[in-house]
Design an enzyme around this catalytic site. Structure first.
Site, PDB file in Angstrom:
ATOM      1  N   GLU A   1       0.854  -1.076   0.075  1.00 38.81           N
ATOM      2  CA  GLU A   1       0.052  -0.035  -0.162  1.00 38.81           C
ATOM      3  C   GLU A   1       1.072   1.261   0.150  1.00 38.81           C
ATOM      4  O   GLU A   1       1.412   1.637   1.060  1.00 38.81           O
ATOM      5  CB  GLU A   1      -0.865   0.021   1.312  1.00 38.81           C
ATOM      6  CG  GLU A   1      -1.847  -1.078   1.237  1.00 38.81           C
ATOM      7  CD  GLU A   1      -3.138  -1.029   0.436  1.00 38.81           C
ATOM      8  OE1 GLU A   1      -3.158   0.137  -0.188  1.00 38.81           O
ATOM      9  OE2 GLU A   1      -3.779  -1.783   0.279  1.00 38.81           O
TER      10      GLU A   1
ATOM     11  N   CYS B   1      -2.680   9.625   1.513  1.00 35.16           N
ATOM     12  CA  CYS B   1      -2.244   8.817   0.636  1.00 35.16           C
ATOM     13  C   CYS B   1      -3.502   9.342  -0.413  1.00 35.16           C
ATOM     14  O   CYS B   1      -3.172   8.843  -1.743  1.00 35.16           O
ATOM     15  CB  CYS B   1      -1.818   7.149   0.797  1.00 35.16           C
ATOM     16  SG  CYS B   1      -3.195   6.610   1.459  1.00 35.16           S
TER      17      CYS B   1
END
Ligand code: NAD
Length: 488
Positions: free
Chosen positions: A233, A267
């Site tokens: 991720e 993010c």
């Protein structure tokens, strides 16, 4: 043993000191977690659900204490920390509730050739999962791995970011309170990057990594030594597309919140906005008005807090400087005061600029005028990152079409980041943003291996899988296949 400090990013004050655990301590934690994994597996789905709900209960009852700690160690406003914890709690519940149906044994059709077999598949735990976390959403982000790995029947060794070790340790203490009989089902190791690297080599069955693409490459290389599978991720450079007929006030609000919430350290935050020629002037006017109400600070009314990681301030100021040197303009903000970055909107920034190409991770957005939504999509998809994104459109069909063709793991139409609040939806990226998925059914399966079982119910009168097979049988079979599959 060497130690390291964790700081309040707003004041620089030391909050606590932790050991930098080395290879021996990390390996010992994995051995203890493996012992606990047997017990955890034996609890079955129902037992695990009960324990996960007890853990969730501790988080829910002590949510203000957790939010205070997040505010102190990460810097975000208390209210944002509450929101983060609420989302994390929701994910624990979803994973615990849905694991039995999604992972438990399930019959599948055995087909014509194996009609005498009962066929089933089940998703078994991997064993011990190593989780390496970032600091920007220190509760929500690792929870996407922790809750799902645990619900799938794994034990976990968690290495929180060195910037939010107190929060990671708090989560593990909450586990110990909820499940005192087996504290090692969820253990924390503390340290810097070297401790994370040691975790990759400590005999875990999978590493779930969340962090930058650069570190992700190192984690993959370390895991490759022992063929340890990885979930990546990584970062993003998410774009918002604003089409001709979009609700421009709503789009401006979403761009500001998506780009500047959590000081832009998200993010899946919006870093680039592409606006059609027709909508541009009105959108920029909205943006300019609305951004006035946004203010950084550490007080209760601040919109967002300080930059958590001091080194990131250099990246943000380099990107702003590069945007200006390459012909861009500052619409608002641009300044940095200690650890606080002003809400910054940049226009006319060339696509080649670092502010458009690289992850900035600050409260800045670039706003670019494009011919139409197709050009916006082309530019959106030109990034090496492809984590998430947003589309604002007045047409449901057009919005969905653009969302489908956006190169990313997640897209919100007429909102930002909404997918993160839907536990059933998978979360993860493409390209430099990584691979694998947390959340939802895919997120549960990420921490399992599929196990296929056939059980012969009766012997076939004409068995195929034996040396005693009749020689004419395969010819007959070839004829049948020709009739069934060879007609077109
Ligand atoms: P980072 O890559 O610097 O660190 C992440 C973690 O890796 C930390 O715990 C760190 O100690 C550890 N680490 C460092 N070197 C290591 C090594 N050699 N081996 C193993 N572990 C090592 O990232 P960060 O600054 O903590 O987090 C910010 C980044 O995370 C941003 O790029 C952001 O976009 C990304 N992020 C992604 C997601 C997502 O779900 N895709 C979520 C949150 C943050």
């Amino acid at each position: 043993m060497e130690t390291f400090d964790s700081f309040d990013p707003g004041t620089g004050q030391v909050l606590a000191t932790y050991p930098q655990q080395g290879a021996d301590e990390v390996r010992a934690a994995v051995v203890r977690a493996r012992e606990a994994a047997g017990w955890w597996r034996e609890q079955g789905f129902a037992g695990r659900r009960r324990h996960l709900r007890a853990w969730k209960g501790v988080l829910a009852r002590r949510i203000h204490e957790l939010a205070d700690l997040v505010h102190q160690e990460n810097g975000k406003p208390h209210a944002d920390a509450i929101l983060e914890a609420v989302l994390a709690i929701d994910h624990i519940e979803w994973a615990a509730k849905n694991a039995p149906t999604l992972l438990g044994p399930r019959r599948v059709p055995s087909g014509l050739l194996a009609a005498n077999q009962a066929a089933s598949v089940e998703y078994q735990p991997l064993g011990v999962v190593g989780v390496i976390g970032p600091w920007n959403y220190p509760v929500f982000t690792p929870m996407g791995s922790l809750a799902y790995a645990l619900a799938a029947g794994n034990s976990v060794v968690f290495k929180p970011s060195e910037f939010t070790t107190g929060i990671g340790s708090w989560l593990a203490h909450a586990w110990q309170t909820a499940v005192p009989e087996r504290p090692d089902v969820l253990a924390v190791v503390t340290g810097l990057g070297a401790t994370g690297a040691a975790l990759c080599r400590a005999g875990v069955d999978k590493v779930a990594f969340t962090g930058s693409a650069a570190t992700g490459r190192k984690v993959m290389a370390a895991c490759a030594e022992n063929l340890i599978p990885v979930l990546m991720e990584c970062g993003g450079k998410d774009a918002m597309i604003v089409d001709d007929d979009a609700d421009l006030a709503a789009a401006a609000d979403a761009a500001i919140w998506g780009g500047m919430g959590n000081a832009g350290q998200t993010c899946i935050g919006i870093e680039r906005v592409y606006v059609t020629d027709q909508a541009y002037d009105e959108f920029v006017a909205e943006l300019t008005t609305q951004v006035r109400r946004v203010r950084p600070g550490s007080d209760a009314d601040a919109s967002y807090g300080p930059i958590t990681m001091p080194g990131q301030l250099d990246v943000i100021s380099r990107h702003i400087a590069d945007a200006l040197e390459s012909g861009g303009r500052v619409l608002t903000g641009g300044g940095i005061d200690g650890p606080y970055v002003q809400p910054t909107i940049l226009t006319d920034v060339p696509e080649s600029s670092a502010a458009v190409q690289e992850e900035t991770f600050g409260p800045t957005i670039t706003v670019t005028r494009v011919r139409d939504a197709e050009e916006a999509l082309e530019r959106t998809n030109a990034s090496s990152y492809a984590l998430a994104g947003s589309v604002f459109s007045g047409s449901k069909e057009r919005g969905m079409d653009l969302a489908r063709r956006m190169r990313s793991g997640m897209t919100s139409v007429n909102s930002v980041i909404a997918f993160a609040a839907v536990p059933a939806l998978p979360f993860g990226g493409v390209g430099d943003s990584g691979f694998g998925r947390i959340h939802g059914e895919d997120g549960l399966k990420e921490f399992t291996r599929a196990k296929a079982i056939t059980r012969q119910r009766f012997a076939l009168p004409t068995p195929l899988l034996t040396f005693a097979r009749k020689p004419t049988l395969t010819d007959q079979l070839a004829k049948v296949v020709g009739l069934v599959h060879g007609r077109t």
